[in-house]
Structure formats: C-alpha cells, structure tokens
Scaffold this motif. Structure first.
Motif, PDB file in Angstrom:
ATOM      1  N   PRO A 242      -4.172 -12.765 -11.420  1.00 32.04           N
ATOM      2  CA  PRO A 242      -5.433 -13.511 -11.312  1.00 32.04           C
ATOM      3  C   PRO A 242      -5.184 -14.866 -10.652  1.00 32.04           C
ATOM      4  O   PRO A 242      -4.056 -15.378 -10.685  1.00 32.04           O
ATOM      5  CB  PRO A 242      -5.875 -13.667 -12.766  1.00 32.04           C
ATOM      6  CG  PRO A 242      -4.610 -13.595 -13.567  1.00 32.04           C
ATOM      7  CD  PRO A 242      -3.714 -12.645 -12.823  1.00 32.04           C
ATOM      8  N   PHE A 243      -6.222 -15.435 -10.071  1.00 24.42           N
ATOM      9  CA  PHE A 243      -6.036 -16.737  -9.417  1.00 24.42           C
ATOM     10  C   PHE A 243      -7.067 -17.746  -9.905  1.00 24.42           C
ATOM     11  O   PHE A 243      -8.185 -17.398 -10.294  1.00 24.42           O
ATOM     12  CB  PHE A 243      -6.084 -16.612  -7.894  1.00 24.42           C
ATOM     13  CG  PHE A 243      -7.350 -16.008  -7.327  1.00 24.42           C
ATOM     14  CD1 PHE A 243      -8.537 -16.741  -7.237  1.00 24.42           C
ATOM     15  CD2 PHE A 243      -7.344 -14.686  -6.848  1.00 24.42           C
ATOM     16  CE1 PHE A 243      -9.686 -16.184  -6.699  1.00 24.42           C
ATOM     17  CE2 PHE A 243      -8.496 -14.124  -6.305  1.00 24.42           C
ATOM     18  CZ  PHE A 243      -9.679 -14.879  -6.229  1.00 24.42           C
ATOM     19  N   PHE A 244      -6.638 -19.002  -9.889  1.00 27.19           N
ATOM     20  CA  PHE A 244      -7.539 -20.131 -10.141  1.00 27.19           C
ATOM     21  C   PHE A 244      -7.450 -21.052  -8.928  1.00 27.19           C
ATOM     22  O   PHE A 244      -6.386 -21.583  -8.622  1.00 27.19           O
ATOM     23  CB  PHE A 244      -7.140 -20.897 -11.402  1.00 27.19           C
ATOM     24  CG  PHE A 244      -7.832 -22.247 -11.525  1.00 27.19           C
ATOM     25  CD1 PHE A 244      -9.214 -22.333 -11.584  1.00 27.19           C
ATOM     26  CD2 PHE A 244      -7.095 -23.428 -11.571  1.00 27.19           C
ATOM     27  CE1 PHE A 244      -9.856 -23.568 -11.683  1.00 27.19           C
ATOM     28  CE2 PHE A 244      -7.726 -24.661 -11.679  1.00 27.19           C
ATOM     29  CZ  PHE A 244      -9.105 -24.734 -11.735  1.00 27.19           C
TER      30      PHE A 244
ATOM     31  N   HIS B 197      -9.136 -12.176 -18.352  1.00 28.75           N
ATOM     32  CA  HIS B 197      -8.415 -12.890 -17.291  1.00 28.75           C
ATOM     33  C   HIS B 197      -9.077 -12.658 -15.931  1.00 28.75           C
ATOM     34  O   HIS B 197      -8.483 -12.079 -15.016  1.00 28.75           O
ATOM     35  CB  HIS B 197      -6.951 -12.470 -17.270  1.00 28.75           C
ATOM     36  CG  HIS B 197      -6.188 -12.966 -18.448  1.00 28.75           C
ATOM     37  ND1 HIS B 197      -4.844 -12.744 -18.630  1.00 28.75           N
ATOM     38  CD2 HIS B 197      -6.587 -13.696 -19.535  1.00 28.75           C
ATOM     39  CE1 HIS B 197      -4.442 -13.306 -19.755  1.00 28.75           C
ATOM     40  NE2 HIS B 197      -5.485 -13.883 -20.325  1.00 28.75           N
ATOM     41  N   LYS B 198     -10.288 -13.139 -15.807  1.00 29.18           N
ATOM     42  CA  LYS B 198     -10.969 -13.069 -14.514  1.00 29.18           C
ATOM     43  C   LYS B 198     -10.464 -14.175 -13.598  1.00 29.18           C
ATOM     44  O   LYS B 198      -9.986 -15.219 -14.057  1.00 29.18           O
ATOM     45  CB  LYS B 198     -12.487 -13.212 -14.703  1.00 29.18           C
ATOM     46  CG  LYS B 198     -13.180 -11.974 -15.270  1.00 29.18           C
ATOM     47  CD  LYS B 198     -14.675 -12.178 -15.349  1.00 29.18           C
ATOM     48  CE  LYS B 198     -15.391 -10.904 -15.781  1.00 29.18           C
ATOM     49  NZ  LYS B 198     -15.375  -9.861 -14.731  1.00 29.18           N
ATOM     50  N   ASN B 199     -10.595 -13.955 -12.293  1.00 24.32           N
ATOM     51  CA  ASN B 199     -10.317 -15.028 -11.346  1.00 24.32           C
ATOM     52  C   ASN B 199     -11.329 -16.149 -11.569  1.00 24.32           C
ATOM     53  O   ASN B 199     -12.475 -15.894 -11.970  1.00 24.32           O
ATOM     54  CB  ASN B 199     -10.451 -14.537  -9.901  1.00 24.32           C
ATOM     55  CG  ASN B 199      -9.594 -13.329  -9.615  1.00 24.32           C
ATOM     56  OD1 ASN B 199      -8.411 -13.296  -9.959  1.00 24.32           O
ATOM     57  ND2 ASN B 199     -10.200 -12.314  -9.005  1.00 24.32           N
ATOM     58  N   VAL B 200     -10.911 -17.370 -11.284  1.00 20.72           N
ATOM     59  CA  VAL B 200     -11.817 -18.517 -11.431  1.00 20.72           C
ATOM     60  C   VAL B 200     -11.770 -19.355 -10.158  1.00 20.72           C
ATOM     61  O   VAL B 200     -10.690 -19.698  -9.667  1.00 20.72           O
ATOM     62  CB  VAL B 200     -11.435 -19.394 -12.641  1.00 20.72           C
ATOM     63  CG1 VAL B 200     -12.317 -20.645 -12.699  1.00 20.72           C
ATOM     64  CG2 VAL B 200     -11.550 -18.605 -13.947  1.00 20.72           C
TER      65      VAL B 200
ATOM     66  N   PHE C 185     -14.444 -10.070  -5.834  1.00 16.17           N
ATOM     67  CA  PHE C 185     -15.641 -10.833  -6.173  1.00 16.17           C
ATOM     68  C   PHE C 185     -16.173 -10.505  -7.576  1.00 16.17           C
ATOM     69  O   PHE C 185     -16.484 -11.401  -8.366  1.00 16.17           O
ATOM     70  CB  PHE C 185     -16.736 -10.584  -5.138  1.00 16.17           C
ATOM     71  CG  PHE C 185     -18.039 -11.257  -5.462  1.00 16.17           C
ATOM     72  CD1 PHE C 185     -18.200 -12.618  -5.254  1.00 16.17           C
ATOM     73  CD2 PHE C 185     -19.109 -10.538  -6.002  1.00 16.17           C
ATOM     74  CE1 PHE C 185     -19.402 -13.244  -5.569  1.00 16.17           C
ATOM     75  CE2 PHE C 185     -20.305 -11.159  -6.317  1.00 16.17           C
ATOM     76  CZ  PHE C 185     -20.450 -12.520  -6.095  1.00 16.17           C
ATOM     77  N   LYS C 186     -16.279  -9.238  -7.909  1.00 17.32           N
ATOM     78  CA  LYS C 186     -16.873  -8.848  -9.193  1.00 17.32           C
ATOM     79  C   LYS C 186     -16.007  -9.247 -10.385  1.00 17.32           C
ATOM     80  O   LYS C 186     -16.475  -9.233 -11.525  1.00 17.32           O
ATOM     81  CB  LYS C 186     -17.128  -7.341  -9.211  1.00 17.32           C
ATOM     82  CG  LYS C 186     -18.254  -6.918  -8.269  1.00 17.32           C
ATOM     83  CD  LYS C 186     -18.528  -5.433  -8.367  1.00 17.32           C
ATOM     84  CE  LYS C 186     -19.685  -5.023  -7.441  1.00 17.32           C
ATOM     85  NZ  LYS C 186     -19.959  -3.567  -7.502  1.00 17.32           N
ATOM     86  N   ASN C 187     -14.760  -9.586 -10.092  1.00 13.68           N
ATOM     87  CA  ASN C 187     -13.850  -9.994 -11.169  1.00 13.68           C
ATOM     88  C   ASN C 187     -13.600 -11.508 -11.135  1.00 13.68           C
ATOM     89  O   ASN C 187     -12.558 -11.982 -11.559  1.00 13.68           O
ATOM     90  CB  ASN C 187     -12.516  -9.245 -11.040  1.00 13.68           C
ATOM     91  CG  ASN C 187     -11.658  -9.383 -12.278  1.00 13.68           C
ATOM     92  OD1 ASN C 187     -12.155  -9.336 -13.404  1.00 13.68           O
ATOM     93  ND2 ASN C 187     -10.359  -9.590 -12.084  1.00 13.68           N
ATOM     94  N   THR C 188     -14.582 -12.250 -10.615  1.00 13.12           N
ATOM     95  CA  THR C 188     -14.395 -13.696 -10.423  1.00 13.12           C
ATOM     96  C   THR C 188     -15.551 -14.489 -11.026  1.00 13.12           C
ATOM     97  O   THR C 188     -16.710 -14.091 -10.928  1.00 13.12           O
ATOM     98  CB  THR C 188     -14.272 -14.028  -8.916  1.00 13.12           C
ATOM     99  OG1 THR C 188     -13.193 -13.270  -8.358  1.00 13.12           O
ATOM    100  CG2 THR C 188     -14.015 -15.513  -8.693  1.00 13.12           C
ATOM    101  N   VAL C 189     -15.194 -15.602 -11.641  1.00 13.76           N
ATOM    102  CA  VAL C 189     -16.176 -16.540 -12.184  1.00 13.76           C
ATOM    103  C   VAL C 189     -16.172 -17.781 -11.301  1.00 13.76           C
ATOM    104  O   VAL C 189     -15.112 -18.325 -10.982  1.00 13.76           O
ATOM    105  CB  VAL C 189     -15.839 -16.938 -13.638  1.00 13.76           C
ATOM    106  CG1 VAL C 189     -16.874 -17.927 -14.171  1.00 13.76           C
ATOM    107  CG2 VAL C 189     -15.761 -15.710 -14.529  1.00 13.76           C
ATOM    108  N   PHE C 190     -17.359 -18.232 -10.914  1.00 18.39           N
ATOM    109  CA  PHE C 190     -17.485 -19.409 -10.051  1.00 18.39           C
ATOM    110  C   PHE C 190     -18.094 -20.559 -10.854  1.00 18.39           C
ATOM    111  O   PHE C 190     -19.154 -20.401 -11.472  1.00 18.39           O
ATOM    112  CB  PHE C 190     -18.381 -19.104  -8.841  1.00 18.39           C
ATOM    113  CG  PHE C 190     -17.842 -18.008  -7.962  1.00 18.39           C
ATOM    114  CD1 PHE C 190     -16.994 -18.294  -6.901  1.00 18.39           C
ATOM    115  CD2 PHE C 190     -18.185 -16.679  -8.208  1.00 18.39           C
ATOM    116  CE1 PHE C 190     -16.501 -17.287  -6.092  1.00 18.39           C
ATOM    117  CE2 PHE C 190     -17.685 -15.659  -7.404  1.00 18.39           C
ATOM    118  CZ  PHE C 190     -16.841 -15.959  -6.342  1.00 18.39           C
ATOM    119  N   VAL C 191     -17.415 -21.696 -10.835  1.00 20.08           N
ATOM    120  CA  VAL C 191     -17.906 -22.906 -11.497  1.00 20.08           C
ATOM    121  C   VAL C 191     -18.257 -23.906 -10.402  1.00 20.08           C
ATOM    122  O   VAL C 191     -17.401 -24.261  -9.587  1.00 20.08           O
ATOM    123  CB  VAL C 191     -16.852 -23.509 -12.444  1.00 20.08           C
ATOM    124  CG1 VAL C 191     -17.415 -24.728 -13.163  1.00 20.08           C
ATOM    125  CG2 VAL C 191     -16.351 -22.467 -13.434  1.00 20.08           C
TER     126      VAL C 191
END
Length: 697
Positions: free
Chosen positions: A481-483, A325-328, A535-541
């Motif tokens: 977590p946030f999207f 459940h990383k941030n996205v 930041f380290k727990n976030t995925v960027f699309v």
C-alpha cells in the motif's frame, strides 16, 4: 558638531527616513486592507511613538554611514601615510589573491567577493592618492554613490513595506525573513506578479532625485571635512544616541498594547519587526507566555483526551475491527479558503469540481487551519500537534525523526512519499520530510518533456497530477500500500497557469484564476485516477493548507482560518457532513480511525468521530496562540498577555447554518479562567514535549 548640522549627511538621510515612514503610515491607515477605524488619541499615539521609534531605529541602522563619514579625510593621503596605507592595501590584495586565506576555507563565492572588494578599495585609494588634482571630483562621485545607496535602501524599504502590508496586512514578520532567505523564489515571484520595469524605474528615479537634493544640501560638509578632534566629539555623541536606541527601541515596542491590532502594527517600525522575527524564529514558551504547573497542564489536557497517562501524550489507540490497509492520498491545497467553495457562500463558481466532490465525501463543515503559512498546514497534518510559538517545526533545526503520520504508515508497511511541484528546498520542506523518512518527488524529479508549464513556484498542478498518477502506478506494482502527500502550488501569486484550461484569462493573474485552475487540475487528476487499478482501494483526503489571507480586525480573525476538508472513498466512506468544530490536527487521526488502525499515538489530534471527542479548534500566528471553544476565542501572547473574545455568528441567509464562516469577535466582559487554563495547557504541553524531544518516534 558638523555631523548633526543641517548640511550633514546624517541629518538629511535621517530626515528622509522619517518623512518616508510618516508617509507610509499615512498611506497604510487608508489602505483597503486596514479594516479598522481609529480614535483620535490612537492616531496621535501611533504617529508620535512611531516618530521616536523611527528616529532611534535609523540611528542604529546608520552605523555604516557613520563609519564611512569618519574615514573621510585628506590627511591620510599625506606623505608618508598615504604610501604606507596604499602599500598595505596592495599587499593585502596580493595575499588574498594568491594565498590560502580564511575566505578560501569558507569556499563558495566568498573568495571572489573578498578579492573584488579589496581590489576596488585599493584602486580607489590609489586614484585619490596619485591624482590629487582630481581628488575632490572623485570623492564627490564616490560620495554621491554612497548617498544613492542609502537613499535607495530607504525608498525600497518603504515600497517593500507597502507591498508586504498589501499582501499580509501586517509589518514585517517571519514571512519577510523567509523572503530574504529564499531570494531566488521571491524575486521570481515579484518578476511574474508585478510590472517590474515601471516599478523599479520609478523607484530609481525617486532615489536619484533625492540623492541629487541631499548631495547638493550636504556639499558644505564635503568641502570642509571635520577635523579629527571634531570627529571624536561627534562619535561620542553618536555612541550615546546608539546606546540610547538599544535601550529605548524595545521599550517603545512594548507600548504596542492597543486592543486594535492595526494600531499596534502601524505604530511599529518595520525594520525592528524584521529584526525581531530574524532573531526569534523560536520563542521560548516558558519565558514569554502564561504558564501553569506542568502536572496541572497535563491534567487539563487529559479532560480533552481521556486516555492520556501521566505527563505525556503517549497512549494506545485500539480498534474493535480488523485494520484496513487501503492506499491513502493526502492532498493539501495551497491557500484554499472555505469561502471559495459554493457551500460556504461563494457565487463565483471557482471550485466546481471540489463543490461536486464534497457532496460525495465525508465533509467537515467546521474545520479550522492551525496557521496562516503552508509550513503550518504541513506540520498539522504530519505531526498532528498544536502550532507552537515561533516558526513551524518544519523550519526548525530539530525537525527530524518525529512521531508523524508518515511513521504510522511506515509501521503498517506503506510506501511513503511527499509530492511537490516546486523545489522542496523551499520552506525547508525537503529537510523536514526526508528527515522523517518520506521519499520526495519534486520538480527535480521531472524530465523536461513532463513539464508543459511552470512558474517561479514550480510546475503547474496539472503536470503534478500526471506525475502523481505515474508515481502511484509504479507504487501499485510493488504490491505494497502507499501513502502519498501531495502539496499543490498553482493557487499562489503570480497565479499564472496554462492558457485555454479555464474560463478565466491565464494572463489576468487573479486569485480566482489560481483557485479555479487548481480545481481544474484536481478534476483531471481524479479523472485519470478513476481509470487506474488502485483507485477503488484508495482513500483521498483533501484539505487546504491555510486560507488565502490572514489579516483582520483582531489578532486571530476566525474567517481567515476556516478551511474546507473532506475524505473521499467511493464504496468505502459514505457521503455525510460532520458539523463538529475540529482542528486541522484531527484530520489524519480521524482517517486512522476509519481505517481501524491500532497504534501507539503521541498526537494531540483526535478521531473526531469518536463519542468522547469534545469540539475545539486551535489557531495561531507565529506568536499569538488561540483556542476556540464554547463560543469563545482565547488568545495567549508574549509577555504573558491573555485576550478573550465572545463569538457571535454573522449569519447569512444564503449559507446553511453548518457552513457559516463569519463571526463578530467582541472582548469578553468577564474572563473565563477555565478556558484560559485550557488554552495554556495545549500550547505549554506541546512546547514542553517538543523541547524535550518527547514527540520523537
């Protein structure tokens, strides 16, 4: 038959419209965006068919002119009729001014508009009634104003069609309808993009010149008004022409059957195209397109998505690993064509940050946008469905409570937001995202001191980057977590941005400047994000919403749909290049696969990293629906039309094989029926499921 003689207003205005339309077609043929050559018989056809279409369209459009001319008379001012009519007008004015009327029920500015119109009509009638000696002069003045309005509309429409072609390479379509609805934004865009004062001054001078000529030529009509009997005769003839126009205009439109798209566009009448777009924001798939039995359509779809069961896309997505459940953060970038990036052959260095970020990301080198509008891009990454005929789901009334990427994140306990630097009212974004349970952060959320630069589209991307960091810092404090889905705005005409940020003059209003400033703003965003605890727990699309332009030699030119896309998460996702052909609708399901999400899916989009994924891409305009597969582009269109093109790569030595963008599209000598059926299966099933609310949560 005075209404049809050379000195009649109808004759002269119709002549002006036909000449203006002829000149417009001639200019558009030689316009740089018209990337085609024409055979001699195509030229003859487009001008001849266009002439009759223009004449009939003007006949219909001149109904108000006829109404005005029919009521021009002297007899209505004779006693006692003149006084009776004036008394009725005064009574009506008093009634609408002081009583509760239907205008008040509608509210808004409608009562003021109604009162003003009736008051003006009453005053003008009174002047003509009580000042008989000045009647001719007053009538001439009012007549001149009326002719000027019609002339101005003709000239302005001709100029507008040129600008629309200059931007999109087609006649009026849904975009023009949007422009009419969102008038404030569009007028602001024009004011900031073009030399408005010289342009409007020129239009005004041209309109006044033609008005003067037409008024002088038609004065015999005004000096000897037709009798009541003559008006009845003329009206009977006009009624026949009107009915003929209603019948023949659609018939002529059906003659737009050339394999050359530009021939069809130039042959068409812009006003009729606008009418069609206005009336058909949704196209009934079963009525207009080629169909196959429903069971067969879903059976074919099952070959692409093996886990389907029955006539539905509902299926279980399971992972053999623990969910992450990383941030996205999903960033959709306005109008970012693939060929703006260095890897796709660009040598202007206008995306230095994205060029560097792509080397650190999981990059999708063969990704296609589903459409050529922002709402299509938003639809594809939110609903992960094929682009259906007509308007995007974002713009439709039935756009709420859909099965969406946001609903998946909600199920997993995420905070879900849509971030937009402009007013989310535009393009119905606010209605769509709030109706699908996204919280919205747009320009209305900004405090005055948070805005350093804005134009008609909203705050600059740099300001939105600061706001996004602020929003994400607050979300991180909740422990959930946030999207966040951020839609950029700066790479859009008029391409204005703050001074001194990049090496392209902020006043140049160039597309390259808009692209490079957005790239600069993204660099700033990531520089700030790297300093945050989340930041380290976030995925960027990162993906484009669509390309910068959409016109080409065929209905669906592939290079106008090729976009960049990447997933960036240092320490979590290894840099790589995925070379499979994929669609925009696949991006978020692929992300869910990387996060090992378990969920019930209704998406047409797939995890392209799975072994059972078969490469294909779906692209469309508002009516042409296409499937790219096996080196063939199959297009289905209204009136059950089907076209297929063999795709041959136009290789460039400066670009790696996996990043080649350009293809020759030549008609397929023999129809691939299997691909026709597969194309139909995608769009027919998607339309069916939407229509029957089977894609709701």
């Amino acid at each position: 038959m005075q209404f049809f003689k050379k000195y009649s207003p109808f004759y002269n205005l119709s002549l002006l419209y036909i000449i203006a339309s002829f000149v417009l077609r001639l200019v558009l043929i030689f316009h740089p965006i018209t990337q085609s050559s024409f055979k001699w018989y195509e030229i003859i056809k487009l001008f001849v068919t266009g002439f009759f279409s223009d004449l009939l369209v003007f006949t219909l459009a001149s109904a108000l002119l006829w109404l005005y001319l029919l009521f021009l008379s002297n007899s209505k001012y004779y006693k006692p009729w003149g006084y009776i009519i004036f008394g009725l007008l005064v009574s009506l004015l008093v009634y609408v001014s002081f009583c509760n009327t239907i205008l008040n029920e509608y509210g808004g500015s409608l009562p003021e508009i109604g009162i003003s119109f009736i008051a003006l009509k009453t005053v003008l009638f009174g002047l003509l009634l009580f000042l008989p000696r000045w009647r001719k002069a007053i009538r001439l003045g009012l007549y001149s104003i009326t002719i000027f309005i019609f002339v101005l509309v003709i000239i302005q429409n001709t100029i507008s069609e040129w600008f629309f072609w200059n931007e999109f390479g087609v006649r009026y379509n849904f975009i023009a309808v949007d422009y009419l609805v969102y008038t404030n934004t569009v007028i602001g865009n024009i004011m900031e993009s073009y030399p408005v004062i010289p342009l409007f001054s020129a239009v005004g001078i041209i309109a006044l010149t033609f008005t003067y000529i037409i008024v002088k030529r038609t004065q015999p009509f005004l000096e000897q008004l037709p009798s009541f009997k003559d008006k009845i005769k003329n009206l009977a003839v006009y009624s026949v022409l009107f009915l003929l126009g209603l019948y023949l205009i659609p018939v002529l439109a059906k003659q737009e059957t050339s394999a050359n798209v530009f021939t069809n566009e130039l042959q068409a009448n812009g006003l009729y195209r606008f009418y069609l777009a206005f009336m058909n924001s949704e196209l009934d798939y079963d009525k207009f397109y080629k169909t196959i039995p429903e069971d067969e359509a879903f059976a074919i779809l099952k070959k692409q998505i093996p886990t389907l069961n029955g006539n539905s896309t509902l299926r279980t997505i399971s992972s053999d690993s623990t969910e992450i459940h990383k941030n996205v953060v999903l960033i959709t970038i306005e109008s970012l064509s693939a060929d703006f990036l260095k890897t796709y052959g660009n040598e202007q260095n206008i995306t230095p940050f994205l060029d560097s970020l792509s080397q650190k990301s999981l990059q999708f080198s063969n990704l296609y946008a589903v459409g050529n509008r922002t709402v299509r891009g938003l639809e594809s990454v939110t609903l992960c469905i094929p682009p259906t005929a007509g308007e995007s789901v974002v713009k439709r009334k039935d756009n709420k409570d859909k099965f969406s990427t946001g609903s998946i994140f909600h199920q997993k306990g995420y905070e879900v937001k849509y971030l937009y630097g402009g007013d989310a009212f535009f393009d119905n974004m606010e209605d769509f995202f709030s109706g699908n349970h996204y919280n919205i952060v747009d320009k209305k959320s900004f405090k005055p001191n948070e805005i350093t630069f804005s134009n008609v589209w909203g705050v600059c991307d740099e300001d939105m980057a600061h706001k996004a960091i602020q929003v994400m810092n607050e979300e991180a404090k909740t422990g959930k977590p946030f999207f966040n889905h951020w839609m950029t705005v700066s790479n859009h005409r008029p391409f204005t941005y703050p001074d001194g940020k990049i090496d392209i003059d902020a006043h140049s209003k160039s597309r390259e400047g808009g692209v490079k400033y957005t790239d600069y703003a993204l660099r700033k965003f990531f520089a700030m994000a790297e300093k945050q605890s989340w930041f380290k727990n976030t995925v960027f699309v990162i993906v484009a919403d669509h390309c910068a332009s959409s016109s080409g030699k065929t209905e669906l030119p592939l290079d106008k749909y090729r976009i960049p896309g990447m997933i960036y998460a240092p320490g979590f996702i290894k840099p790589a290049v995925n070379t499979k052909m994929i669609s925009q609708i696949d991006l978020m399901p692929t992300l869910f696969g990387l996060l090992h999400f378990n969920y019930q899916s209704k998406f047409f989009g797939q995890d392209v990293l799975k072994a059972d994924y078969k490469p294909r891409a779906l692209i469309a305009t508002y009516q042409d629906l296409g499937l790219i597969k096996d080196g063939v582009l199959t297009i289905i269109s209204p009136r059950q039309r089907v076209k297929q093109f063999q795709l041959t790569q136009q290789a460039s030595d400066k670009v790696k094989p996996d990043f080649q963008v350009y293809y020759d599209q030549k008609p397929l000598p023999k129809e691939r029926k299997d691909l026709v059926k597969e194309t139909v299966s995608y769009f027919q099933t998607a339309s069916h499921l939407l229509k029957n609310k089977k894609l709701n949560k």
